[in-house]
Design an enzyme around this catalytic site. Structure first.
Site, short mmCIF file in Angstrom:
data_model
loop_
_atom_site.label_atom_id
_atom_site.label_comp_id
_atom_site.label_asym_id
_atom_site.label_seq_id
_atom_site.Cartn_x
_atom_site.Cartn_y
_atom_site.Cartn_z
N ASP A 1 48.85 42.46 36.37
CA ASP A 1 47.60 41.82 35.96
C ASP A 1 46.86 42.78 35.03
O ASP A 1 46.57 43.92 35.40
CB ASP A 1 46.75 41.49 37.19
CG ASP A 1 45.44 40.80 36.85
OD1 ASP A 1 45.24 40.43 35.68
OD2 ASP A 1 44.60 40.64 37.75
N GLU B 1 54.76 31.20 50.46
CA GLU B 1 53.35 30.95 50.78
C GLU B 1 52.60 30.44 49.57
O GLU B 1 52.71 30.97 48.47
CB GLU B 1 52.66 32.22 51.28
CG GLU B 1 51.17 31.95 51.59
CD GLU B 1 50.37 33.19 51.92
OE1 GLU B 1 49.16 33.04 52.21
OE2 GLU B 1 50.92 34.30 51.87
N ASP C 1 43.36 42.96 32.91
CA ASP C 1 42.06 42.30 32.84
C ASP C 1 41.19 43.00 31.80
O ASP C 1 41.11 44.23 31.76
CB ASP C 1 41.37 42.34 34.20
CG ASP C 1 40.23 41.33 34.29
OD1 ASP C 1 39.29 41.43 33.48
OD2 ASP C 1 40.28 40.46 35.16
#
Length: 470
Positions: A169, A104, A171
């Site tokens: 991830d 995808e 951040d």
């Protein structure tokens, strides 16, 4: 409407229109979104794209990086983004497999419309669609049991995510409660050091504790970093297995604001002990105490920290010695903080020492976005996209070189297009990333993709050999 999901416009590549027609077409965002212009649908023959650059007098990095100009991103996608390496990395083979054809992709268009469940037969088809849609960025999801673009023709139970890279991830906003130089979306080389430490610790955990080898670190373009793990074992992990790894790593969850003490079990887990001894202790001294000078710069942090110390007599003395108005540096405060009260019992001294150690770990241990890693069907921004807020390229980096990485030196799309413009003036109208400042990042990415493909080839060869034995 911002955030709405729409089906992609129809049309396809063909013979190019003239440059003036191109500019007129691109000025109409509605035409760009709906794909109603036959001229727009015929723009994307590679021979013509090689000569495309935003046309302007006295070009500068700022003007060439104007993301409101549709030609900026289209030129970048056409001439600079490494499509073949992207394909090899995701496909893990030079010949298209389900790992790519059933993968995808999602696009965020210039008007914030969001297209999900896109899939492609190969790198060229993906490139042509990106050129046609000209998204502000695109994201990568899992490989599904069926091609995502055909999902409506499949039974709901027959369409499910099968494999994807294990991703993480980190951040900078998760460090807002402890960094003192910047807040929110802002970031500088000083607070980037928190990310540097997190990368070192997390990379070591992934390699030493789990045996992963193919880890790609990608700067997010503004204030964070992503890790993509392409090992066969990582791709095959279920949601439950991914969640288990997250729980293993995410020990700071719930303690990021420094209002609550993270009390670790003793003896420390070997992973935490290793991180503390090899990285966190020295990083705390250099980043929190010296560079950020957190407790002097932010008196509220000093009060919070003292609230986490169990030795209340010592805390009372420290509050008296270093009140909110004190200008004493953090390193001096920490020297006194480490000392337990003179009347403390051996057990109290032990608890005090553990609390001080927990405090250092709480400040510096990796803080990850857990939801990104838990689910197979999560999408993550692709490497080499352009961050819309900074114009910087999301470039891959090596964990072993993270100390020397400076986000301020990452090339912007404006810088890269200006380099192409200068090459064009010298007669080189077909130059690509190989002649720009993007080259070292693409070469690193290519080496990583080739290593991933070789690992997959060895795995396929071994599986065939085993099947022949039976």
């Amino acid at each position: 409407m911002p955030g709405m999901q729409v089906d992609p416009p129809a049309g396809g590549p063909g013979q190019s229109a003239c440059c003036h027609s191109l500019v007129r077409t691109l000025r109409d965002p509605l035409t760009l979104l709906l794909g109603r212009s036959s001229a727009l649908d015929k723009l994307f023959a590679d021979d013509d794209l090689k000569a495309m650059l935003p046309k302007m007098d006295n070009a500068t990095e700022e003007s060439m990086g104007d993301l409101s100009n549709p030609m900026v991103m289209r030129t970048y996608y056409s001439r600079l983004l490494p499509w073949k390496a992207m394909f090899l990395w995701l496909n893990q083979s030079y010949v298209p497999t389900r790992q790519f054809t059933h993968r995808e992709f999602a696009f965020t268009l210039q008007n914030e419309a969001y297209l999900r469940y896109q899939s492609f037969a190969g790198a060229d088809e993906l490139k042509q669609e990106v050129l046609r849609l000209n998204p502000s960025r695109f994201e990568i999801g899992p490989m599904y049991s069926g091609r995502p673009k055909d999902r409506k023709a499949l039974m709901k139970a027959a369409f499910r995510p099968m494999t994807r890279e294990l991703v993480f991830d980190i951040d900078m906003t998760d460090y807002d409660s402890v960094r003192t130089c910047c807040k929110d979306k802002k970031m500088c080389s000083r607070c980037w050091k928190f990310i540097t430490v997190a990368v070192k610790v997390l990379d070591e955990i992934l390699r030493s504790d789990f045996g992963f080898r193919h880890i790609l670190w990608v700067y997010s373009g503004r204030r964070g970093i992503h890790a993509w793990i392409s090992d066969p074992a990582a791709l095959q992990m279920t949601d439950e297995q991914r969640s288990a790894i997250v729980r293993y790593i995410d020990i700071v969850k719930g303690y990021t604001t420094m209002e609550k003490r993270m009390a670790l079990h003793r003896p420390l887990h070997p992973t935490v002990e290793r991180a503390y001894e090899t990285c966190l202790r020295s990083a705390f001294a250099n980043v929190v105490l010296k560079d950020q000078d957190c407790w002097k710069t932010d008196p509220h942090q000093w009060e919070q920290v003292l609230g986490l110390i169990p030795d209340k007599e010592n805390v009372a003395e420290l509050l008296k010695k270093f009140p909110a108005s004190s200008t004493a540096p953090s390193i001096d405060r920490f020297k006194d903080l480490r000392k337990a009260h003179t009347r403390a019992t051996p057990k109290q001294v032990e608890r005090h020492d553990q609390a001080v150690q927990d405090l250092q770990i709480q400040y510096m241990y990796p803080r990850i976005d857990t939801e990104v890693s838990r689910k197979l069907n999560h999408l993550l921004k692709a490497p080499f996209c352009i961050h819309p807020g900074t114009g910087k390229v999301c470039v891959p980096i090596l964990a072993s070189q993270i100390d020397s990485f400076d986000p301020d030196t990452v090339p912007t799309v404006g810088k890269l297009l200006l380099e192409l413009e200068e090459l064009s003036r010298r007669g080189d109208t077909a130059a690509d990333w190989g002649k720009t400042s993007l080259r070292p990042y693409v070469e690193l990415f290519e080496r990583h993709a080739e290593a991933v493909a070789k690992e997959k080839a060895r795995e396929v060869k071994a599986a065939k050999a085993m099947s022949m034995e039976f």
